[in-house]
Design an enzyme around this catalytic site. Sequence first.
Site, mmCIF file in Angstrom:
data_model
loop_
_atom_site.group_PDB
_atom_site.id
_atom_site.type_symbol
_atom_site.label_atom_id
_atom_site.label_comp_id
_atom_site.label_asym_id
_atom_site.label_seq_id
_atom_site.Cartn_x
_atom_site.Cartn_y
_atom_site.Cartn_z
ATOM 1 N N HIS A 43 0.815 -1.223 0.000
ATOM 2 C CA HIS A 43 0.000 0.000 0.000
ATOM 3 C C HIS A 43 0.845 1.267 0.000
ATOM 4 O O HIS A 43 0.371 2.333 0.362
ATOM 5 C CB HIS A 43 -0.976 -0.015 1.180
ATOM 6 C CG HIS A 43 -1.987 -1.116 1.088
ATOM 7 N ND1 HIS A 43 -2.695 -1.593 2.160
ATOM 8 C CD2 HIS A 43 -2.402 -1.847 0.019
ATOM 9 C CE1 HIS A 43 -3.499 -2.572 1.763
ATOM 10 N NE2 HIS A 43 -3.337 -2.754 0.477
ATOM 11 N N CYS A 81 4.418 10.331 -14.130
ATOM 12 C CA CYS A 81 5.772 9.873 -14.498
ATOM 13 C C CYS A 81 6.470 9.152 -13.359
ATOM 14 O O CYS A 81 7.535 8.572 -13.552
ATOM 15 C CB CYS A 81 6.621 11.032 -15.016
ATOM 16 S SG CYS A 81 7.193 12.148 -13.717
#
Length: 252
Positions: free
Chosen positions: A124, A135
């Site tokens: 997570h 990006c």
Amino acid sequence: MPNPDDDVIALAALLRAARRVVVFTGAGISTESGIPDFRSPGGIWTKMMPVEFRDYIRDPEARRVSWERRFEMEDTWNAVRPNDGHRAVAELVAMGKVSHVITQNIDALHQASGVPEEQVIELHGNTRYAKCLDCGVRMEISDIRAHFHSHGAAPDCLDCGGIVKTATISFGQPMPEDEMTRAEAATLACDLMLVLGSSLAVYPAAGFPLLARKMGAGLAIVNREETPQDDYADLVVNAEIGPTVRAVIDAL
Ligand code: NAD
Ligand code: ZN
């Protein structure tokens, strides 16, 4: 009620017999460091509705709320330290017993306790830095905070103009592919999975202990309360993680 010492002996025996263990951790391993788990009464996760990924992308106000909450937590994140549970896991890694730690936690306390970066799999993500959603470039929380204070909003990515978010996985956000692949490989290669402090209610993360079991590995769970996977486990220990795993290591 079983004698807690019997549990320690039984868990030590499972670990001794295992050749390649994967430790799977949830918020419960960090409560002894002072970070509330998902279900603690009064914990910050229970007071506020989490911002869903979809809203974060669509709504600048959701992003603002999200960042304000994150900055409010900064002192807490900076102050927390690994506890006996994290340290015991780090010892098992250093002994060569544990190949990987798969964690649902975003607090980076496994790395802080000395588990090498490449042996921690963060399903997570990690709240200690931020990333561009387009990006992937890393940004530091302190830089984002300074920009937020002067402009009232987090900056967009300096490289591509994309939306920047903490490097955590929010509700509704796709799971990180690389981590999922690594977690699956580690699970398939283990002969014992040791779950520490997870309600095993959050999927797909909670699928890894089940996968380990299905492939013939052993399963041991240390958790204060029962979990939906207790019936599949070879051993369930309902106890506090820190003292329990400390005692187990001393018994090895
Ligand atoms: P959870 O809150 O659903 O379950 C934690 C479990 O640990 C509970 O069943 C609780 O009884 C048990 N527990 C708590 N303290 C314990 C202790 N000292 N000893 C033994 N058992 C203890 O946590 P989860 O399964 O990780 O799922 C919650 C989600 O929230 C995760 O996806 C996680 O990413 C996120 N989260 C992360 C943090 C963190 O990074 N520290 C904290 C809260 C929530
Ligand atoms: Zn970018």
